[in-house]
Design an enzyme around this catalytic site. Structure first.
Site, PDB file in Angstrom:
ATOM      1  N   GLY A  67      31.768  44.212  41.373  1.00 40.49           N
ATOM      2  CA  GLY A  67      31.023  45.064  40.447  1.00 40.49           C
ATOM      3  C   GLY A  67      30.111  44.316  39.487  1.00 40.49           C
ATOM      4  O   GLY A  67      28.967  44.707  39.268  1.00 40.49           O
ATOM      5  N   SER A 115      36.772  38.012  44.235  1.00 39.84           N
ATOM      6  CA  SER A 115      37.699  36.958  44.671  1.00 39.84           C
ATOM      7  C   SER A 115      38.910  37.561  45.382  1.00 39.84           C
ATOM      8  O   SER A 115      39.356  37.043  46.405  1.00 39.84           O
ATOM      9  CB  SER A 115      38.160  36.123  43.470  1.00 39.84           C
ATOM     10  OG  SER A 115      37.058  35.514  42.844  1.00 39.84           O
ATOM     11  N   CYS A 158      30.760  28.849  38.581  1.00 44.13           N
ATOM     12  CA  CYS A 158      32.159  28.649  38.941  1.00 44.13           C
ATOM     13  C   CYS A 158      32.541  27.177  38.946  1.00 44.13           C
ATOM     14  O   CYS A 158      33.687  26.838  38.784  1.00 44.13           O
ATOM     15  CB  CYS A 158      32.430  29.229  40.320  1.00 44.13           C
ATOM     16  SG  CYS A 158      31.747  30.868  40.497  1.00 44.13           S
TER      17      CYS A 158
HETATM   18  C1  LIG Z   1      30.763  36.027  41.972  1.00 46.55           C
HETATM   19  C2  LIG Z   1      31.079  35.806  43.409  1.00 46.55           C
HETATM   20  C3  LIG Z   1      32.380  35.997  43.907  1.00 46.55           C
HETATM   21  C4  LIG Z   1      33.554  36.320  43.015  1.00 46.55           C
HETATM   22  O1  LIG Z   1      33.501  37.614  42.481  1.00 46.55           O
HETATM   23  P1  LIG Z   1      34.421  37.925  41.198  1.00 46.55           P
HETATM   24  O2  LIG Z   1      34.329  39.401  41.047  1.00 46.55           O
HETATM   25  O3  LIG Z   1      33.821  37.185  40.054  1.00 46.55           O
HETATM   26  O4  LIG Z   1      35.794  37.468  41.535  1.00 46.55           O
HETATM   27  C5  LIG Z   1      32.601  35.812  45.251  1.00 46.55           C
HETATM   28  N1  LIG Z   1      31.598  35.472  46.070  1.00 46.55           N
HETATM   29  C6  LIG Z   1      30.343  35.291  45.643  1.00 46.55           C
HETATM   30  C7  LIG Z   1      29.274  34.936  46.612  1.00 46.55           C
HETATM   31  C8  LIG Z   1      30.035  35.450  44.295  1.00 46.55           C
HETATM   32  O5  LIG Z   1      28.791  35.238  43.860  1.00 46.55           O
END
Ligand SMILES: *Cc1c(COP(=O)(O)O)cnc(C)c1O
Length: 394
Positions: free
Chosen positions: A202, A73, A325
């Site tokens: 990660g 994010s 989410c």
């Molecule tokens: C999970 C996800 C994110 C966010 O990653 P985080 O490390 O959880 O903040 C952003 N973009 C996509 C496509 C994701 O699947």
């Protein structure tokens, strides 16, 4: 022992043993601050440099093009905010993105819209592929950045990123891709793929939660998001999370090595899709071919997705509706609505996402558990009663 099947790898993945073992010594003995000039700091700095070089090797890019962040994010926020804030002074304040991006991109764009930056949200076809003509027309000489995800987290659709790069660059805009779901599933070679920025996380590839990365191509300049000390070439402040960075490097190396073993995941995915499509009034969401190896997303009519999840959970199966989410809201998934699934059908979708950790037995268990759950739920639905009545009449 009670059955347990984890089929929600698009939400997060278990940290694997090799990643834990790579991180362990950093917690225990190499806890220095890489910015310190003394021995303990120099030791940490060497480990940081090594991790960065190994990640650069995975993507065929330069170590100086890699910036560690706290999560996917943050990387999304930084790329988009940083680009428009920097380029607005040069007359480029417009953002082009799609309707099916992750909330980390969509809500960043919405916030920037409130600050006065115009945003165009490009639509997708019924399989979730970006409408290229609409995209081409959306990009102008005022566009600072084009942000299109590499692969969708809900329906697994893989976007034509190279072609989109061409469209962005033809108008002089930066091209950014959220590759959080693509990494580990698609071989990404940044010496060939001309994206200007790429985000990853990660915890979607068996490293811990709370570590992310933004690739910024040499010569691309965006504003900083986090101010403070001079870490990450003065572009992202904050003492480096060395154990997690080492874990991320390990996870990326393992993911790259295992790209050749994805055939096994694809086979499990296709067996699952084939089995679940036998259920009447079901529909696969997303593209059948341009699809992430582990992604199954199927809609069942006359079903509440939440009840289905509850029964799956009782049976020891971890799955998800649309996306984790948005699971806290009762709004149907923006991705399913964008591919044209009507409101009432969008509610009855389940997402099952597999990884290398899953087995054929997991697929068997899902295939024997899910169809009776659907039947049970439909038998409680008055709408289903109507369907059965009409069938008997016919
Ligand atoms: C999970 C996800 C994110 C966010 O990653 P985080 O490390 O959880 O903040 C952003 N973009 C996509 C496509 C994701 O699947």
């Amino acid at each position: 022992m009670a059955k347990f099947v984890y089929a929600d790898n698009a939400a997060t993945t278990p940290v694997t043993r090799e990643v834990i073992e790579a991180m362990q010594p950093i917690f225990e003995t190499q806890w220095g601050n890489p910015s310190s000039l003394h021995a303990k700091g120099r030791e940490a700095k060497a480990i940081l440099d090594d991790a960065r070089s190994r990640i650069a090797a995975v993507f065929s890019c330069k170590p100086t093009e890699i910036y560690f962040t706290s999560c996917g994010s943050e990387s999304d926020n930084w790329a988009i905010r940083g680009a428009v804030k920097r380029l607005a002074a040069k007359g480029r304040n417009h953002i082009v993105t799609t309707k099916i991006e992750h909330p980390a991109v969509l809500n960043t764009c919405r916030a920037l819209e409130k600050e006065g930056y115009p945003v165009t949200y490009v639509g997708v076809d019924e399989n979730g592929i970006v409408l290229m003509d609409e995209l081409r027309n959306a990009i102008t000489d005022k566009t600072a950045i084009v942000a299109v995800m590499y692969a969708n987290n809900e329906i697994g659709t893989i976007e034509p990123i190279e072609e989109i790069c061409e469209l962005a660059h033809a108008k002089g805009a930066l091209m950014f891709t959220d590759a959080v779901q693509a990494v580990g599933n698609i071989d990404i070679d940044l010496s060939k793929l001309p994206v200007d920025m790429l985000a990853l996380s990660g915890h979607k590839i068996h490293a811990p939660k709370g570590i992310g990365m933004l690739y910024i191509r040499k010569g691309v300049f965006i504003d900083n998001l986090i101010s403070g000390g001079g870490q990450e070439q003065r572009r992202r402040a904050g003492t480096e999370n060395l154990p997690y960075i080492v874990g991320l490097a390990k996870a990326l190396e393992v993911a790259k090595e295992k790209l050749g073993e994805l055939d096994r995941v694809v086979k499990m995915r296709d067996r699952l899709i084939e089995g679940l499509e036998k259920i009447p009034y079901s529909r696969l969401n997303g593209d059948r071919v341009k699809r992430l190896p582990g992604n199954v997303n199927i809609g069942f009519e006359f079903i509440e997705g939440e009840s289905m999840l509850l029964w799956l959970d009782i049976a020891g199966i971890c799955a998800s509706t649309g996306s984790a989410c948005s699971s806290a809201s009762l709004e149907p998934s923006h991705v399913l609505l964008s591919i044209g699934v009507p409101h009432e059908k969008a509610h009855g979708s389940v997402r099952l996402t597999l990884s290398h950790e899953n087995t054929e037995e997991d697929v068997d268990y899902i295939l024997e558990t899910l169809p009776p759950i659907i039947e049970k739920l439909r038998n409680m639905s008055p709408l289903w009663e109507e369907v059965v009545k009409n069938q008997n009449k016919a």
